[in-house]
Design a protein around this motif. Sequence first.
Motif, PDB file in Angstrom:
ATOM      1  N   TYR A  19       3.320   2.536  -4.616  1.00 41.19           N
ATOM      2  CA  TYR A  19       3.928   3.384  -3.600  1.00 41.19           C
ATOM      3  C   TYR A  19       5.423   3.546  -3.811  1.00 41.19           C
ATOM      4  O   TYR A  19       6.001   4.566  -3.444  1.00 41.19           O
ATOM      5  CB  TYR A  19       3.616   2.822  -2.217  1.00 41.19           C
ATOM      6  CG  TYR A  19       2.176   3.059  -1.826  1.00 41.19           C
ATOM      7  CD1 TYR A  19       1.788   4.281  -1.294  1.00 41.19           C
ATOM      8  CD2 TYR A  19       1.206   2.089  -2.013  1.00 41.19           C
ATOM      9  CE1 TYR A  19       0.470   4.529  -0.946  1.00 41.19           C
ATOM     10  CE2 TYR A  19      -0.110   2.318  -1.670  1.00 41.19           C
ATOM     11  CZ  TYR A  19      -0.474   3.537  -1.139  1.00 41.19           C
ATOM     12  OH  TYR A  19      -1.782   3.783  -0.813  1.00 41.19           O
ATOM     13  N   ASP A  20       6.062   2.551  -4.410  1.00 34.56           N
ATOM     14  CA  ASP A  20       7.475   2.704  -4.775  1.00 34.56           C
ATOM     15  C   ASP A  20       7.656   3.886  -5.721  1.00 34.56           C
ATOM     16  O   ASP A  20       8.600   4.677  -5.588  1.00 34.56           O
ATOM     17  CB  ASP A  20       7.993   1.422  -5.447  1.00 34.56           C
ATOM     18  CG  ASP A  20       8.282   0.315  -4.435  1.00 34.56           C
ATOM     19  OD1 ASP A  20       8.326   0.626  -3.225  1.00 34.56           O
ATOM     20  OD2 ASP A  20       8.443  -0.835  -4.852  1.00 34.56           O
ATOM     21  N   GLU A  21       6.750   4.006  -6.683  1.00 43.25           N
ATOM     22  CA  GLU A  21       6.850   5.102  -7.649  1.00 43.25           C
ATOM     23  C   GLU A  21       6.665   6.455  -6.966  1.00 43.25           C
ATOM     24  O   GLU A  21       7.364   7.425  -7.266  1.00 43.25           O
ATOM     25  CB  GLU A  21       5.819   4.915  -8.766  1.00 43.25           C
ATOM     26  CG  GLU A  21       6.109   3.736  -9.680  1.00 43.25           C
ATOM     27  CD  GLU A  21       7.495   3.830 -10.305  1.00 43.25           C
ATOM     28  OE1 GLU A  21       7.848   4.926 -10.807  1.00 43.25           O
ATOM     29  OE2 GLU A  21       8.218   2.821 -10.281  1.00 43.25           O
ATOM     30  N   PHE A  22       5.686   6.550  -6.042  1.00 47.71           N
ATOM     31  CA  PHE A  22       5.490   7.801  -5.313  1.00 47.71           C
ATOM     32  C   PHE A  22       6.751   8.175  -4.552  1.00 47.71           C
ATOM     33  O   PHE A  22       7.198   9.318  -4.571  1.00 47.71           O
ATOM     34  CB  PHE A  22       4.324   7.659  -4.328  1.00 47.71           C
ATOM     35  CG  PHE A  22       2.987   8.010  -4.905  1.00 47.71           C
ATOM     36  CD1 PHE A  22       2.698   9.303  -5.289  1.00 47.71           C
ATOM     37  CD2 PHE A  22       2.006   7.051  -5.035  1.00 47.71           C
ATOM     38  CE1 PHE A  22       1.461   9.643  -5.819  1.00 47.71           C
ATOM     39  CE2 PHE A  22       0.768   7.360  -5.569  1.00 47.71           C
ATOM     40  CZ  PHE A  22       0.498   8.664  -5.956  1.00 47.71           C
ATOM     41  N   ARG A  23       7.347   7.188  -3.869  1.00 51.89           N
ATOM     42  CA  ARG A  23       8.514   7.473  -3.046  1.00 51.89           C
ATOM     43  C   ARG A  23       9.709   7.909  -3.879  1.00 51.89           C
ATOM     44  O   ARG A  23      10.510   8.760  -3.474  1.00 51.89           O
ATOM     45  CB  ARG A  23       8.866   6.241  -2.206  1.00 51.89           C
ATOM     46  CG  ARG A  23       9.791   6.549  -1.034  1.00 51.89           C
ATOM     47  CD  ARG A  23      10.127   5.318  -0.213  1.00 51.89           C
ATOM     48  NE  ARG A  23      10.865   4.347  -1.007  1.00 51.89           N
ATOM     49  CZ  ARG A  23      10.352   3.213  -1.485  1.00 51.89           C
ATOM     50  NH1 ARG A  23       9.086   2.922  -1.247  1.00 51.89           N
ATOM     51  NH2 ARG A  23      11.087   2.378  -2.197  1.00 51.89           N
ATOM     52  N   ASP A  44       8.160   9.473   2.487  1.00 51.36           N
ATOM     53  CA  ASP A  44       9.521   9.229   2.975  1.00 51.36           C
ATOM     54  C   ASP A  44       9.474   8.526   4.337  1.00 51.36           C
ATOM     55  O   ASP A  44       8.756   8.966   5.249  1.00 51.36           O
ATOM     56  CB  ASP A  44      10.259  10.558   3.116  1.00 51.36           C
ATOM     57  CG  ASP A  44      11.642  10.387   3.717  1.00 51.36           C
ATOM     58  OD1 ASP A  44      12.552   9.942   3.002  1.00 51.36           O
ATOM     59  OD2 ASP A  44      11.785  10.676   4.932  1.00 51.36           O
ATOM     60  N   PRO A  45      10.234   7.433   4.528  1.00 47.14           N
ATOM     61  CA  PRO A  45      10.159   6.661   5.772  1.00 47.14           C
ATOM     62  C   PRO A  45      10.424   7.478   7.030  1.00 47.14           C
ATOM     63  O   PRO A  45       9.673   7.380   8.008  1.00 47.14           O
ATOM     64  CB  PRO A  45      11.234   5.581   5.577  1.00 47.14           C
ATOM     65  CG  PRO A  45      11.344   5.411   4.105  1.00 47.14           C
ATOM     66  CD  PRO A  45      11.107   6.769   3.526  1.00 47.14           C
ATOM     67  N   GLU A  46      11.470   8.301   7.025  1.00 45.16           N
ATOM     68  CA  GLU A  46      11.799   9.074   8.221  1.00 45.16           C
ATOM     69  C   GLU A  46      10.739  10.135   8.490  1.00 45.16           C
ATOM     70  O   GLU A  46      10.339  10.365   9.646  1.00 45.16           O
ATOM     71  CB  GLU A  46      13.171   9.723   8.060  1.00 45.16           C
ATOM     72  CG  GLU A  46      13.653  10.467   9.301  1.00 45.16           C
ATOM     73  CD  GLU A  46      13.743   9.586  10.536  1.00 45.16           C
ATOM     74  OE1 GLU A  46      13.456  10.102  11.642  1.00 45.16           O
ATOM     75  OE2 GLU A  46      14.080   8.386  10.406  1.00 45.16           O
ATOM     76  N   LEU A  47      10.252  10.778   7.444  1.00 45.21           N
ATOM     77  CA  LEU A  47       9.189  11.776   7.625  1.00 45.21           C
ATOM     78  C   LEU A  47       7.912  11.140   8.149  1.00 45.21           C
ATOM     79  O   LEU A  47       7.234  11.703   9.016  1.00 45.21           O
ATOM     80  CB  LEU A  47       8.908  12.489   6.299  1.00 45.21           C
ATOM     81  CG  LEU A  47      10.000  13.418   5.761  1.00 45.21           C
ATOM     82  CD1 LEU A  47       9.584  13.987   4.414  1.00 45.21           C
ATOM     83  CD2 LEU A  47      10.298  14.542   6.751  1.00 45.21           C
ATOM     84  N   VAL A  48       7.561   9.968   7.621  1.00 51.11           N
ATOM     85  CA  VAL A  48       6.359   9.267   8.091  1.00 51.11           C
ATOM     86  C   VAL A  48       6.504   8.895   9.556  1.00 51.11           C
ATOM     87  O   VAL A  48       5.586   9.103  10.365  1.00 51.11           O
ATOM     88  CB  VAL A  48       6.098   8.004   7.234  1.00 51.11           C
ATOM     89  CG1 VAL A  48       5.027   7.132   7.882  1.00 51.11           C
ATOM     90  CG2 VAL A  48       5.668   8.397   5.832  1.00 51.11           C
ATOM     91  N   SER A  49       7.657   8.355   9.926  1.00 55.89           N
ATOM     92  CA  SER A  49       7.881   7.950  11.313  1.00 55.89           C
ATOM     93  C   SER A  49       7.732   9.121  12.264  1.00 55.89           C
ATOM     94  O   SER A  49       7.076   9.025  13.309  1.00 55.89           O
ATOM     95  CB  SER A  49       9.280   7.322  11.444  1.00 55.89           C
ATOM     96  OG  SER A  49       9.521   6.915  12.773  1.00 55.89           O
ATOM     97  N   ARG A  50       8.327  10.270  11.914  1.00 59.17           N
ATOM     98  CA  ARG A  50       8.236  11.455  12.780  1.00 59.17           C
ATOM     99  C   ARG A  50       6.821  12.012  12.807  1.00 59.17           C
ATOM    100  O   ARG A  50       6.312  12.408  13.865  1.00 59.17           O
ATOM    101  CB  ARG A  50       9.222  12.525  12.313  1.00 59.17           C
ATOM    102  CG  ARG A  50      10.685  12.159  12.521  1.00 59.17           C
ATOM    103  CD  ARG A  50      11.552  13.420  12.600  1.00 59.17           C
ATOM    104  NE  ARG A  50      11.389  14.277  11.429  1.00 59.17           N
ATOM    105  CZ  ARG A  50      12.201  14.271  10.376  1.00 59.17           C
ATOM    106  NH1 ARG A  50      13.216  13.417  10.340  1.00 59.17           N
ATOM    107  NH2 ARG A  50      12.017  15.097   9.371  1.00 59.17           N
ATOM    108  N   ALA A  51       6.177  12.047  11.645  1.00 55.13           N
ATOM    109  CA  ALA A  51       4.833  12.634  11.572  1.00 55.13           C
ATOM    110  C   ALA A  51       3.808  11.820  12.360  1.00 55.13           C
ATOM    111  O   ALA A  51       2.860  12.385  12.918  1.00 55.13           O
ATOM    112  CB  ALA A  51       4.397  12.742  10.106  1.00 55.13           C
ATOM    113  N   LEU A  52       3.995  10.506  12.409  1.00 50.39           N
ATOM    114  CA  LEU A  52       3.060   9.663  13.158  1.00 50.39           C
ATOM    115  C   LEU A  52       2.997  10.064  14.638  1.00 50.39           C
ATOM    116  O   LEU A  52       1.968   9.882  15.292  1.00 50.39           O
ATOM    117  CB  LEU A  52       3.472   8.192  13.043  1.00 50.39           C
ATOM    118  CG  LEU A  52       3.150   7.494  11.724  1.00 50.39           C
ATOM    119  CD1 LEU A  52       3.898   6.169  11.619  1.00 50.39           C
ATOM    120  CD2 LEU A  52       1.646   7.254  11.574  1.00 50.39           C
ATOM    121  N   ALA A 304       4.480   3.020   1.633  1.00 48.99           N
ATOM    122  CA  ALA A 304       5.706   3.560   1.049  1.00 48.99           C
ATOM    123  C   ALA A 304       6.832   3.564   2.066  1.00 48.99           C
ATOM    124  O   ALA A 304       7.989   3.267   1.740  1.00 48.99           O
ATOM    125  CB  ALA A 304       5.461   4.968   0.528  1.00 48.99           C
ATOM    126  N   ALA A 305       6.517   3.888   3.326  1.00 50.72           N
ATOM    127  CA  ALA A 305       7.552   3.998   4.356  1.00 50.72           C
ATOM    128  C   ALA A 305       8.157   2.644   4.694  1.00 50.72           C
ATOM    129  O   ALA A 305       9.381   2.508   4.805  1.00 50.72           O
ATOM    130  CB  ALA A 305       6.967   4.634   5.610  1.00 50.72           C
TER     131      ALA A 305
END
Length: 376
Positions: A19-23, A44-52, A304-305
């Motif tokens: 997942y590090d490589e994907f990010r 992306d951590p911020e995108l994942v947080s918002r999308a959840l 990844a996030a």
Amino acid sequence: MRAELAPIPRSGVRLGQEYDEFRKTGDVHQVLLPDSSLAWLVTDPELVSRALADPRLALNRRHSRGGWSGFALPPALDANLLNLDAPDHTRLRRLVGPAFSPQRVAALRPRIRRTAEHLLDALVTAGGPVDLVTGYCTPLSVQVIADLMGVPEGGRTDLRTWTDTMLTSYPPDRAAIRRTVVELHGYVVNLIAAKQQQPGDDLLSALVTIEQDGDRLTRDELTSLAFLILFAGYENTANLIASTVLRLLDRGGIREARILEAIEETLRLEPPAPVAVRRFPTEEMAIGGATIPAGDTVLLSIAAATRGVDGSATRLAFGNGPHFCLGAALARVEAEEALTVLGRRLPGLALAVPVAQVRWRPTFRTHGPAELLVTW
């Protein structure tokens, strides 16, 4: 970008490397799943947080345009929290949420501790080396959920077998999964009927009679909720315990002062659920640099996030927003008690094989050691 989302390697390579490589190569990727269907993987951590927490990303499968296969559940099992959106999801959470409050969960500590002590009695008698996954982590989590739901002793082995078939087999045996769903459905229906006739001091008995402002669970809602708790209620916690044991032993042993920190480290670096429950856009939407059509499958990469941020974001391991995991408090308490008892009873606990030789579960859906051989 099209890439293949490989299952967790059997070689013992830990989760984060993939997942590090994907990010590092982008925020959103189109990936190929093991069933050959396509999905969008958000890393992306911020995108994942918002999308959840984004209501445009629906959980209900009726919004899928057909790319996602998953489990084919009968209608009586499909009205669960992992396939519902507001307002249905909001209503169910309001009804059952109090049963999983931190205060209620804290009251379970003595029972969890006694179960852990009993399992270790059997392990110590057997002597080492033993597999801690099958001898301690998994049976402890099964017992806790079974006690919580009032499952008779005779049904607990079946419960574990059914869940293993549905969650951890790889590649998935579709025919076996269909048979398992039928068997588990029948078991849940019979268990509910027994609780209706003779209620006990357990969560399922409470759910049978729960009522708020005249609102009660329908028969299908009750069946679906019981199925979800029994089916998904122990696997992630068992993996969290096993992964945290491995992390501590790799660093010199289980010391009580480090247990809470190690649990949070594990949730960040080896989350037991590498991806959140699949979602489907209800309309065409942009996430990061990708435009995702309505009905496509979106996977939000918890792994990844959480690895992409500091330790303060371990909350993402349990989701974010209205679908935040109902059992998060229970998972943390159970892991803390399991590790505390283990460290006190077996202070000389050590890995029987090098860390690099530990086998991990070979599926992207759930993550943890498949086997953890230890001595003391």
